[in-house]
Design an enzyme around this catalytic site. Structure first.
Site, PDB file in Angstrom:
ATOM      1  N   ARG A   1      -4.462  90.215  43.289  1.00 35.30           N
ATOM      2  CA  ARG A   1      -4.956  91.518  42.804  1.00 35.30           C
ATOM      3  C   ARG A   1      -6.407  91.470  42.362  1.00 35.30           C
ATOM      4  O   ARG A   1      -7.062  92.479  42.205  1.00 35.30           O
ATOM      5  CB  ARG A   1      -4.108  92.004  41.623  1.00 35.30           C
ATOM      6  CG  ARG A   1      -2.726  92.380  42.030  1.00 35.30           C
ATOM      7  CD  ARG A   1      -2.248  93.610  41.269  1.00 35.30           C
ATOM      8  NE  ARG A   1      -0.909  93.954  41.682  1.00 35.30           N
ATOM      9  CZ  ARG A   1      -0.622  94.770  42.689  1.00 35.30           C
ATOM     10  NH1 ARG A   1      -1.588  95.338  43.367  1.00 35.30           N
ATOM     11  NH2 ARG A   1       0.631  95.024  43.016  1.00 35.30           N
TER      12      ARG A   1
ATOM     13  N   VAL B   1     -11.460  88.207  44.121  1.00 36.97           N
ATOM     14  CA  VAL B   1     -11.488  87.122  45.112  1.00 36.97           C
ATOM     15  C   VAL B   1     -10.190  87.087  45.912  1.00 36.97           C
ATOM     16  O   VAL B   1     -10.193  87.056  47.149  1.00 36.97           O
ATOM     17  CB  VAL B   1     -11.748  85.768  44.411  1.00 36.97           C
ATOM     18  CG1 VAL B   1     -11.587  84.614  45.387  1.00 36.97           C
ATOM     19  CG2 VAL B   1     -13.139  85.756  43.783  1.00 36.97           C
TER      20      VAL B   1
ATOM     21  N   SER C   1     -16.210  77.482  40.046  1.00 39.61           N
ATOM     22  CA  SER C   1     -17.376  78.323  39.736  1.00 39.61           C
ATOM     23  C   SER C   1     -18.587  77.429  39.546  1.00 39.61           C
ATOM     24  O   SER C   1     -18.452  76.263  39.166  1.00 39.61           O
ATOM     25  CB  SER C   1     -17.070  79.080  38.456  1.00 39.61           C
ATOM     26  OG  SER C   1     -18.249  79.357  37.742  1.00 39.61           O
ATOM     27  N   SER C   2     -19.786  77.998  39.764  1.00 37.16           N
ATOM     28  CA  SER C   2     -20.997  77.192  39.588  1.00 37.16           C
ATOM     29  C   SER C   2     -21.230  76.815  38.123  1.00 37.16           C
ATOM     30  O   SER C   2     -22.071  75.966  37.830  1.00 37.16           O
ATOM     31  CB  SER C   2     -22.216  77.946  40.134  1.00 37.16           C
ATOM     32  OG  SER C   2     -22.343  79.197  39.506  1.00 37.16           O
ATOM     33  N   CYS C   3     -20.473  77.410  37.196  1.00 38.41           N
ATOM     34  CA  CYS C   3     -20.666  77.055  35.779  1.00 38.41           C
ATOM     35  C   CYS C   3     -20.085  75.679  35.441  1.00 38.41           C
ATOM     36  O   CYS C   3     -20.235  75.206  34.315  1.00 38.41           O
ATOM     37  CB  CYS C   3     -20.114  78.124  34.859  1.00 38.41           C
ATOM     38  SG  CYS C   3     -18.330  78.181  34.837  1.00 38.41           S
TER      39      CYS C   3
ATOM     40  N   TYR D   1     -14.175  77.662  30.009  1.00 39.12           N
ATOM     41  CA  TYR D   1     -13.789  77.978  31.385  1.00 39.12           C
ATOM     42  C   TYR D   1     -14.219  76.832  32.301  1.00 39.12           C
ATOM     43  O   TYR D   1     -13.454  76.375  33.158  1.00 39.12           O
ATOM     44  CB  TYR D   1     -14.486  79.285  31.782  1.00 39.12           C
ATOM     45  CG  TYR D   1     -14.274  79.727  33.193  1.00 39.12           C
ATOM     46  CD1 TYR D   1     -13.078  80.328  33.582  1.00 39.12           C
ATOM     47  CD2 TYR D   1     -15.274  79.577  34.153  1.00 39.12           C
ATOM     48  CE1 TYR D   1     -12.900  80.752  34.884  1.00 39.12           C
ATOM     49  CE2 TYR D   1     -15.099  80.001  35.455  1.00 39.12           C
ATOM     50  CZ  TYR D   1     -13.907  80.592  35.815  1.00 39.12           C
ATOM     51  OH  TYR D   1     -13.727  81.007  37.104  1.00 39.12           O
TER      52      TYR D   1
ATOM     53  N   LYS E   1     -12.017  74.380  34.839  1.00 36.57           N
ATOM     54  CA  LYS E   1     -12.268  74.299  36.279  1.00 36.57           C
ATOM     55  C   LYS E   1     -12.568  72.857  36.716  1.00 36.57           C
ATOM     56  O   LYS E   1     -12.147  72.430  37.796  1.00 36.57           O
ATOM     57  CB  LYS E   1     -13.422  75.230  36.673  1.00 36.57           C
ATOM     58  CG  LYS E   1     -13.039  76.701  36.605  1.00 36.57           C
ATOM     59  CD  LYS E   1     -11.977  77.025  37.632  1.00 36.57           C
ATOM     60  CE  LYS E   1     -11.516  78.450  37.632  1.00 36.57           C
ATOM     61  NZ  LYS E   1     -10.372  78.680  38.526  1.00 36.57           N
TER      62      LYS E   1
ATOM     63  N   ASN F   1     -22.110  83.186  41.612  1.00 42.25           N
ATOM     64  CA  ASN F   1     -21.709  84.482  41.030  1.00 42.25           C
ATOM     65  C   ASN F   1     -21.328  85.442  42.166  1.00 42.25           C
ATOM     66  O   ASN F   1     -22.049  85.527  43.159  1.00 42.25           O
ATOM     67  CB  ASN F   1     -22.853  85.090  40.213  1.00 42.25           C
ATOM     68  CG  ASN F   1     -23.071  84.370  38.888  1.00 42.25           C
ATOM     69  OD1 ASN F   1     -22.925  83.152  38.798  1.00 42.25           O
ATOM     70  ND2 ASN F   1     -23.423  85.103  37.856  1.00 42.25           N
ATOM     71  N   LEU F   2     -20.226  86.148  41.986  1.00 40.73           N
ATOM     72  CA  LEU F   2     -19.684  86.999  43.044  1.00 40.73           C
ATOM     73  C   LEU F   2     -19.673  88.460  42.624  1.00 40.73           C
ATOM     74  O   LEU F   2     -19.651  88.764  41.430  1.00 40.73           O
ATOM     75  CB  LEU F   2     -18.246  86.581  43.356  1.00 40.73           C
ATOM     76  CG  LEU F   2     -18.056  85.122  43.782  1.00 40.73           C
ATOM     77  CD1 LEU F   2     -16.568  84.760  43.780  1.00 40.73           C
ATOM     78  CD2 LEU F   2     -18.660  84.901  45.164  1.00 40.73           C
TER      79      LEU F   2
ATOM     80  N   HIS G   1     -18.853  90.900  34.511  1.00 38.26           N
ATOM     81  CA  HIS G   1     -20.087  90.207  34.853  1.00 38.26           C
ATOM     82  C   HIS G   1     -21.218  91.240  34.992  1.00 38.26           C
ATOM     83  O   HIS G   1     -20.997  92.439  34.926  1.00 38.26           O
ATOM     84  CB  HIS G   1     -19.915  89.414  36.152  1.00 38.26           C
ATOM     85  CG  HIS G   1     -19.085  88.184  35.971  1.00 38.26           C
ATOM     86  ND1 HIS G   1     -17.749  88.144  36.282  1.00 38.26           N
ATOM     87  CD2 HIS G   1     -19.388  86.966  35.475  1.00 38.26           C
ATOM     88  CE1 HIS G   1     -17.270  86.939  36.003  1.00 38.26           C
ATOM     89  NE2 HIS G   1     -18.243  86.207  35.506  1.00 38.26           N
TER      90      HIS G   1
HETATM   91  P1  GDP Z   1     -22.985  84.224  33.720  1.00 36.39           P
HETATM   92  O1  GDP Z   1     -23.543  83.929  35.066  1.00 36.39           O
HETATM   93  O2  GDP Z   1     -21.812  83.391  33.366  1.00 36.39           O
HETATM   94  O3  GDP Z   1     -24.057  84.176  32.653  1.00 36.39           O
HETATM   95  O4  GDP Z   1     -22.354  85.684  33.811  1.00 36.39           O
HETATM   96  P2  GDP Z   1     -22.769  87.220  33.595  1.00 36.39           P
HETATM   97  O5  GDP Z   1     -22.698  87.897  34.912  1.00 36.39           O
HETATM   98  O6  GDP Z   1     -21.916  87.779  32.509  1.00 36.39           O
HETATM   99  O7  GDP Z   1     -24.283  87.252  33.076  1.00 36.39           O
HETATM  100  C1  GDP Z   1     -25.380  86.924  33.885  1.00 36.39           C
HETATM  101  C2  GDP Z   1     -26.666  87.284  33.182  1.00 36.39           C
HETATM  102  O8  GDP Z   1     -26.801  88.724  33.167  1.00 36.39           O
HETATM  103  C3  GDP Z   1     -26.773  86.844  31.716  1.00 36.39           C
HETATM  104  O9  GDP Z   1     -28.097  86.396  31.488  1.00 36.39           O
HETATM  105  C4  GDP Z   1     -26.513  88.149  30.953  1.00 36.39           C
HETATM  106  O10 GDP Z   1     -27.113  88.170  29.665  1.00 36.39           O
HETATM  107  C5  GDP Z   1     -27.189  89.153  31.879  1.00 36.39           C
HETATM  108  N1  GDP Z   1     -26.779  90.560  31.670  1.00 36.39           N
HETATM  109  C6  GDP Z   1     -27.637  91.612  31.545  1.00 36.39           C
HETATM  110  N2  GDP Z   1     -26.959  92.747  31.309  1.00 36.39           N
HETATM  111  C7  GDP Z   1     -25.639  92.421  31.314  1.00 36.39           C
HETATM  112  C8  GDP Z   1     -24.453  93.194  31.128  1.00 36.39           C
HETATM  113  O11 GDP Z   1     -24.465  94.394  30.897  1.00 36.39           O
HETATM  114  N3  GDP Z   1     -23.265  92.485  31.224  1.00 36.39           N
HETATM  115  C9  GDP Z   1     -23.222  91.150  31.485  1.00 36.39           C
HETATM  116  N4  GDP Z   1     -22.039  90.539  31.577  1.00 36.39           N
HETATM  117  N5  GDP Z   1     -24.340  90.397  31.638  1.00 36.39           N
HETATM  118  C10 GDP Z   1     -25.523  91.031  31.559  1.00 36.39           C
END
Ligand code: GDP
Length: 310
Positions: A11, A14, A105-107, A134, A138, A163-164, A177
């Site tokens: 669901r 991915v 994940s790349s994290c 997390y 992983k 990131n996807l 995200h």
């Molecule tokens: P990450 O790759 O694990 O850091 O995942 P995220 O997609 O949550 O965040 C990526 C980057 O986008 C980080 O630097 C966040 O601070 C930035 N960002 C900017 N605006 C937003 C928002 O509204 N939501 C989220 N989740 N991240 C945001």
């Protein structure tokens, strides 16, 4: 033996993309709903696997979330992910399932890993603190696949996406995200006639974004062609700053106002572009440009989320 692929987590963004792709190839897929099988319950997972006997498993079931969700709910992220993957990997072995594709994940890579990050950077330095719970789960998943390969000869592999984004993403502003969050924020600002949208952090971090349909092709490609001990990266091959992605999404959503940056919110890791040369050398490459992918994902959001009754 006739192929039967269990997509665990069908669901989610991915799992649903992988299910769509496999079904379009005419392959036999089995899924099970959360209301029927709680993947955190070991005996139930083992029973289900024995009863259904898939020939392969694609592991897309996980507790996932953006930067804020990860740092707010560390217990949920480590418990759910460790439990679900342990139950499925061990259960798969016990039920005689010889093939499994684990998704990470790349994290998983160190916060300050040399860029682009190759597979060999794993465990060479400290993790990014906002998503370390997390990430540790992983990493344990990758090593579980390696352990069952080494001890039992199981052909379990791990694929690491960047990131996807895409259809069936999570658009909740607290837990999502960055891409779905910004789509929602720009859409709302336009509807309400707001003059500015708040972007978290400084706008300077770099992220590598891949459309989930490209990832799905990468995962199915690995299911069919990759059988190694080491995990394999699957990324777009370029990254953009958060400011750039915000400006691009603003364009897609036709938002003409200003961006403001809320620096009380975390930036997370400064950069995490992966070196995906191994999967590319095997024959996979992304096909959806960022612009095109964002347009179609925004269209999906408008049709399926923005207009849905709440
Ligand atoms: P990450 O790759 O694990 O850091 O995942 P995220 O997609 O949550 O965040 C990526 C980057 O986008 C980080 O630097 C966040 O601070 C930035 N960002 C900017 N605006 C937003 C928002 O509204 N939501 C989220 N989740 N991240 C945001």
């Amino acid at each position: 033996m006739e192929e039967l692929i269990w997509v665990a987590g069908h669901r989610g963004m991915v799992g649903s993309a992988i299910t769509r792709l496999l079904e379009s190839q005419g392959r036999k897929v089995i899924t099970v709903d959360r209301s029927v099988l709680d993947l955190r319950r070991q005996p139930e997972v083992e029973f289900w696997l024995r009863a259904n006997q898939p020939t392969a498993i694609i592991f897309a079931a996980a507790k996932v979330g953006g930067i804020l969700a990860n740092s707010t709910y560390p217990a949920d992220f480590i418990y759910d992910n460790l439990t679900i993957q342990t139950n499925i990997i061990h259960g798969a072995h016990k039920a005689g399932v010889d093939r499994l594709v684990f998704l990470g994940s790349s994290c998983i890579y160190p916060k300050l890993a040399p860029q682009p990050i190759s597979e060999t950077a794993l465990m060479t330095g400290p993790l990014e603190p906002t998503n370390q719970w997390y990430a540790i789960a992983k990493i344990a998943g990758i090593m579980s696949c390696q352990a069952y390969r080494q001890q039992h000869g199981r052909r379990y592999i791990s694929v690491m996406p960047c990131n996807l984004y895409g259809p069936n993403d999570n658009f909740d502003l607290e837990t999502s995200h960055v891409i779905p969050a910004l789509m929602r924020k720009f859409h709302r600002a336009k509807r309400e006639g707001a003059s500015e949208v708040v972007v978290w952090g400084t706008g300077t971090p770099l992220r590598e974004f891949l459309h989930v349909d490209d990832l799905a092709r990468g995962v199915v490609f690995c299911l069919d062609n990759y059988d190694e001990y080491e995990h394999i990266n699957c990324g777009a091959g370029f990254d953009v700053t958060i400011r750039e992605i915000a400006e691009t999404i603003a364009g897609v959503a036709s938002f003409k106002g200003a961006l403001t940056f809320d620096t009380t919110k975390p930036d997370g890791t400064p950069r995490k572009i992966m070196d995906s040369s191994r999967i590319r050398a095997l024959g996979w490459k992304p096909e959806i440009s960022l612009e095109e992918g964002l347009k179609s994902a925004y269209g999906w959001y408008l049709e399926n989320v923005a207009q849905a009754p709440r």
